[in-house]
Design a protein around this motif. Structure first.
Motif, PDB file in Angstrom:
ATOM      1  N   UNK A  55       3.881   2.127   9.386  1.00 11.94           N
ATOM      2  CA  UNK A  55       4.631   1.354   8.384  1.00 11.94           C
ATOM      3  C   UNK A  55       5.347   2.296   7.409  1.00 11.94           C
ATOM      4  N   UNK A  56       4.640   3.345   6.986  1.00  8.60           N
ATOM      5  CA  UNK A  56       5.234   4.293   6.036  1.00  8.60           C
ATOM      6  C   UNK A  56       6.496   4.914   6.636  1.00  8.60           C
ATOM      7  N   UNK A  57       6.372   5.370   7.878  1.00 11.02           N
ATOM      8  CA  UNK A  57       7.521   6.010   8.538  1.00 11.02           C
ATOM      9  C   UNK A  57       8.680   5.014   8.635  1.00 11.02           C
TER      10      UNK A  57
ATOM     11  N   UNK B 162       3.134  12.579   2.142  1.00  7.26           N
ATOM     12  CA  UNK B 162       3.480  12.439   0.718  1.00  7.26           C
ATOM     13  C   UNK B 162       2.363  11.782  -0.093  1.00  7.26           C
ATOM     14  N   UNK B 163       1.474  11.007   0.596  1.00  9.66           N
ATOM     15  CA  UNK B 163       0.389  10.342  -0.136  1.00  9.66           C
ATOM     16  C   UNK B 163      -0.581  11.370  -0.716  1.00  9.66           C
ATOM     17  N   UNK B 164      -0.698  12.500  -0.012  1.00 11.97           N
ATOM     18  CA  UNK B 164      -1.514  13.599  -0.535  1.00 11.97           C
ATOM     19  C   UNK B 164      -3.018  13.440  -0.350  1.00 11.97           C
ATOM     20  N   UNK B 165      -3.445  12.662   0.662  1.00 15.85           N
ATOM     21  CA  UNK B 165      -4.894  12.542   0.892  1.00 15.85           C
ATOM     22  C   UNK B 165      -5.459  13.885   1.334  1.00 15.85           C
ATOM     23  N   UNK B 166      -6.585  14.300   0.729  1.00 18.89           N
ATOM     24  CA  UNK B 166      -7.221  15.513   1.269  1.00 18.89           C
ATOM     25  C   UNK B 166      -8.361  15.146   2.220  1.00 18.89           C
ATOM     26  N   UNK B 167      -8.873  13.900   2.087  1.00 15.94           N
ATOM     27  CA  UNK B 167      -9.941  13.436   2.989  1.00 15.94           C
ATOM     28  C   UNK B 167      -9.592  12.022   3.447  1.00 15.94           C
ATOM     29  N   UNK B 168      -9.704  11.777   4.762  1.00 15.04           N
ATOM     30  CA  UNK B 168      -9.544  10.405   5.280  1.00 15.04           C
ATOM     31  C   UNK B 168     -10.871  10.061   5.940  1.00 15.04           C
ATOM     32  N   UNK B 169     -11.518   9.061   5.388  1.00 16.34           N
ATOM     33  CA  UNK B 169     -12.910   8.759   5.729  1.00 16.34           C
ATOM     34  C   UNK B 169     -12.949   7.388   6.416  1.00 16.34           C
ATOM     35  N   UNK B 170     -13.578   7.339   7.607  1.00 12.66           N
ATOM     36  CA  UNK B 170     -13.477   6.124   8.424  1.00 12.66           C
ATOM     37  C   UNK B 170     -14.832   5.593   8.856  1.00 12.66           C
ATOM     38  N   UNK B 171     -14.877   4.280   9.012  1.00 11.72           N
ATOM     39  CA  UNK B 171     -16.030   3.673   9.681  1.00 11.72           C
ATOM     40  C   UNK B 171     -15.555   2.380  10.322  1.00 11.72           C
TER      41      UNK B 171
ATOM     42  N   UNK C 128       0.847  -1.204   0.000  1.00  9.47           N
ATOM     43  CA  UNK C 128       0.000   0.000   0.000  1.00  9.47           C
ATOM     44  C   UNK C 128       0.878   1.248   0.000  1.00  9.47           C
ATOM     45  N   UNK C 129       1.933   1.240   0.823  1.00  8.43           N
ATOM     46  CA  UNK C 129       2.801   2.411   0.918  1.00  8.43           C
ATOM     47  C   UNK C 129       3.389   2.736  -0.461  1.00  8.43           C
ATOM     48  N   UNK C 130       3.868   1.713  -1.166  1.00  5.60           N
ATOM     49  CA  UNK C 130       4.505   2.038  -2.436  1.00  5.60           C
ATOM     50  C   UNK C 130       3.470   2.440  -3.504  1.00  5.60           C
ATOM     51  N   UNK C 131       2.292   1.810  -3.492  1.00  5.95           N
ATOM     52  CA  UNK C 131       1.243   2.226  -4.438  1.00  5.95           C
ATOM     53  C   UNK C 131       0.774   3.662  -4.164  1.00  5.95           C
ATOM     54  N   UNK C 132       0.614   3.960  -2.894  1.00  7.97           N
ATOM     55  CA  UNK C 132       0.089   5.294  -2.548  1.00  7.97           C
ATOM     56  C   UNK C 132       1.028   6.402  -3.007  1.00  7.97           C
TER      57      UNK C 132
ATOM     58  N   UNK D  34      -2.848  15.340  11.645  1.00  9.96           N
ATOM     59  CA  UNK D  34      -1.434  15.789  11.698  1.00  9.96           C
ATOM     60  C   UNK D  34      -0.536  14.863  10.880  1.00  9.96           C
ATOM     61  N   UNK D  35      -0.805  13.546  10.990  1.00  7.80           N
ATOM     62  CA  UNK D  35       0.068  12.585  10.291  1.00  7.80           C
ATOM     63  C   UNK D  35      -0.093  12.648   8.777  1.00  7.80           C
ATOM     64  N   UNK D  36      -1.356  12.720   8.320  1.00  6.42           N
ATOM     65  CA  UNK D  36      -1.610  12.603   6.873  1.00  6.42           C
ATOM     66  C   UNK D  36      -1.823  13.953   6.188  1.00  6.42           C
ATOM     67  N   UNK D  37      -2.228  14.961   6.994  1.00  2.00           N
ATOM     68  CA  UNK D  37      -2.431  16.281   6.400  1.00  2.00           C
ATOM     69  C   UNK D  37      -3.775  16.480   5.715  1.00  2.00           C
ATOM     70  N   UNK D  38      -4.714  15.504   5.810  1.00  2.00           N
ATOM     71  CA  UNK D  38      -6.060  15.695   5.245  1.00  2.00           C
ATOM     72  C   UNK D  38      -7.081  15.794   6.374  1.00  2.00           C
ATOM     73  N   UNK D  39      -8.368  15.983   6.027  1.00  6.29           N
ATOM     74  CA  UNK D  39      -9.381  16.042   7.086  1.00  6.29           C
ATOM     75  C   UNK D  39      -9.870  14.629   7.421  1.00  6.29           C
ATOM     76  N   UNK D  40     -10.173  14.412   8.706  1.00  9.28           N
ATOM     77  CA  UNK D  40     -10.564  13.077   9.194  1.00  9.28           C
ATOM     78  C   UNK D  40     -12.074  13.065   9.446  1.00  9.28           C
ATOM     79  N   UNK D  41     -12.776  12.176   8.757  1.00 10.72           N
ATOM     80  CA  UNK D  41     -14.245  12.128   8.808  1.00 10.72           C
ATOM     81  C   UNK D  41     -14.710  10.816   9.447  1.00 10.72           C
ATOM     82  N   UNK D  42     -15.560  10.954  10.456  1.00  6.99           N
ATOM     83  CA  UNK D  42     -16.109   9.777  11.143  1.00  6.99           C
ATOM     84  C   UNK D  42     -17.438   9.369  10.486  1.00  6.99           C
TER      85      UNK D  42
END
Ligand code: 8LH
Length: 463
Positions: free
Chosen positions: A223-225, A233-242, A198-202, A258-266
């Motif tokens: 894992x990425x770190x 570096x992945x550049x996500x603008x939205x991280x969406x979780x369930x 996943x890290x290398x694809x992202x 802070x880690x990914x730099x995008x907004x976190x949505x529950x």
């Protein structure tokens, strides 16, 4: 009055080509910003129709309601609906045993079944669900509409990082994104070595939206770190979780952002209550909105089962309002939350769960009279400098008292005694309880690619 004609039809027939302009904030502005009276009128219309439909087509509901002398014509207000008996997972399981393999609540002929899904069955026999094609399309449509509210648009590419299995979470995200016109990258999760891949694809593909569980996003970042890649570096603008608590826990939300730099949505209810995105945060992230015209959610007292006023804690009970293949009416979640009707900046009228779903009744531990949930511990662990992301609560019983040891992992070079004291102090402040704190080297606790197990119960109830 609502301008939309949607309330005239049940089951609703949506224009599956419809899409708002990309700059438009709402998918259906007239519903999402309706007056309380208009919204309630629409909900009642759907409630009455889904009940009538279940009564006419479901052996399960015919028997269940006949036993208490209930007829759908008795329901003439949302207040009346509060008297409808709750449906539990145990009842559904019994029905599946008796009317194997699909149960007596499937309301369409077998020839019209389009998808079969199910629960993982970790706590018993798996629960099977059948979806007809029209239900499946409506789920996709409503998911797209809800994803629009947190800013997803057709130009997005969504990386799906949860198992593409019987688990309806991943498929619900996939079909919602497709209906919205976005691109999808159904990568999955759970195979050995998949996170490294996943890290290398992202890094290469740079999707703009992530979907998965919060525990997995944190593991992916770890894992990425480890591989020398900054998750930003992945550049996500939205991280969406369930799927589990986390995205609604303030310190975890902050950590993910802070880690990914995008907004976190529950987001997320239950597989049985699909369209499960009916609890989802908007871009303002003030707690999940209850999209009441999609799934009517009530919050009830865990003992009396009576509806609790806004501002109070209770258990969500779900009624999907548009399901014709396998309707569920007032489905007991066993989760805990607090609800409010205070407005959100987004202008939607739906009630909210400002702290999301913060625990399950079964996972709640009572320590010296205080109810403790893993998400309270999570909120402390995730904000302390010098700790990794993983933690577990180990529950033991000393004579008649429950004891909880919080195990977490250290990173960096902080003095362990000082760290332990800080954790104890902050846990006490957050929960009012003193815990035993055990520090472990980084990498000791089990990692998950799906839903994390945060409570290990070692109490011996036979004593
Ligand atoms: C949650 C949350 C959340 C679910 N905060 N707890 O992914 C959504 C659906 C498809 C799902 O996970 O369904 P499943 O596998 O039946 O699990 C439902 C349970 O998962 C639910 O009762 C909660 O305990 C938990 N859950 N989303 C906190 N956002």
């Amino acid at each position: 009055m609502l301008k939309t004609s949607l309330k005239q039809q049940w089951p609703p027939k949506y224009d599956l080509q419809y899409q708002p302009d990309v700059n438009e904030k709402y998918w259906y502005k007239d519903i999402e910003t309706a007056s309380k009276e208009d919204l309630d009128e629409l909900i009642l219309f759907k409630v009455k129709n889904v009940m009538k439909y279940a009564y006419e087509h479901s052996g399960f509901y015919q028997r269940k309601w006949s036993k208490v002398g209930l007829h759908p014509n008795d329901i003439n207000s949302l207040k009346d609906f509060e008297q409808v008996p709750i449906t539990t997972k145990a009842e559904v399981r019994e029905d599946l045993e008796e009317y194997a393999p699909f149960g007596s609540n499937v309301c369409i002929p077998y020839s019209d079944v389009h998808r079969i899904h199910g629960t993982s069955g970790t706590t018993g026999k798996p629960t099977v669900f059948s979806f007809g094609k029209e239900d499946w399309e409506r789920i996709a449509h409503q998911h797209a509409r809800i994803m629009w509210s947190f800013g997803m648009r057709p130009s997005d590419l969504m990386f799906i990082a949860s198992p593409l299995s019987l688990y309806i979470g991943s498929w619900g995200a996939l079909i919602g994104a497709e209906r919205l016109g976005a691109k999808t990258f159904p990568f999955g999760a759970g195979q050995a070595g998949q996170t490294e891949k996943a890290v290398s694809w992202l890094k290469e593909v740079k999707p703009t939206v992530f979907y998965g569980t919060p525990s997995y996003a944190l593991y992916l970042a770890e894992k990425a770190v480890e591989l020398g890649v900054d998750p930003k570096e992945f550049g996500f603008r939205i991280l969406f979780f369930s799927g589990e608590p986390g995205a609604g826990v303030p310190s975890t939300k902050k950590k993910i952002e802070d880690l990914f730099g995008g907004i976190c949505i529950d987001s997320g209810t239950m597989a049985e209550a699909t369209p499960w995105m009916s609890n989802t945060e908007c871009e303002h992230r003030t707690g999940v909105h209850l999209w009441q015209d999609v799934v009517y959610t009530e919050v009830v007292d865990q003992h009396s089962k009576a509806r609790v006023p806004y501002g109070q804690e209770g258990v969500p009970v779900y009624t999907p309002l548009e399901r014709t293949s396998q309707p569920v009416i007032r489905y007991w979640s066993g989760d805990l939350t607090t609800w409010t009707d205070e407005p959100c900046q987004c202008g939607r009228v739906y009630p909210r769960l400002p702290k999301g779903i913060y625990g399950r009744i079964d996972d709640m531990v009572t320590v010296r009279g205080v109810n403790v949930y893993a998400s309270l511990i999570e909120n402390v662990v995730r904000r302390i400098e010098g700790l990794g992301e993983e933690f577990v609560m180990v529950v033991t019983r000393e004579k008649i008292m429950d004891e909880v040891t919080v195990q977490c992992e250290t990173v960096g070079s902080r003095d362990e005694n000082e760290l332990r004291q800080q954790i104890s102090k902050e846990l006490k402040r957050e929960t009012g309880v003193t815990f035993v704190v055990e520090l472990l080297p980084l990498g000791t606790l089990e990692r998950t690619q799906f839903k994390a197990k945060r409570v290990i119960d070692k109490r011996n109830f036979k004593e």
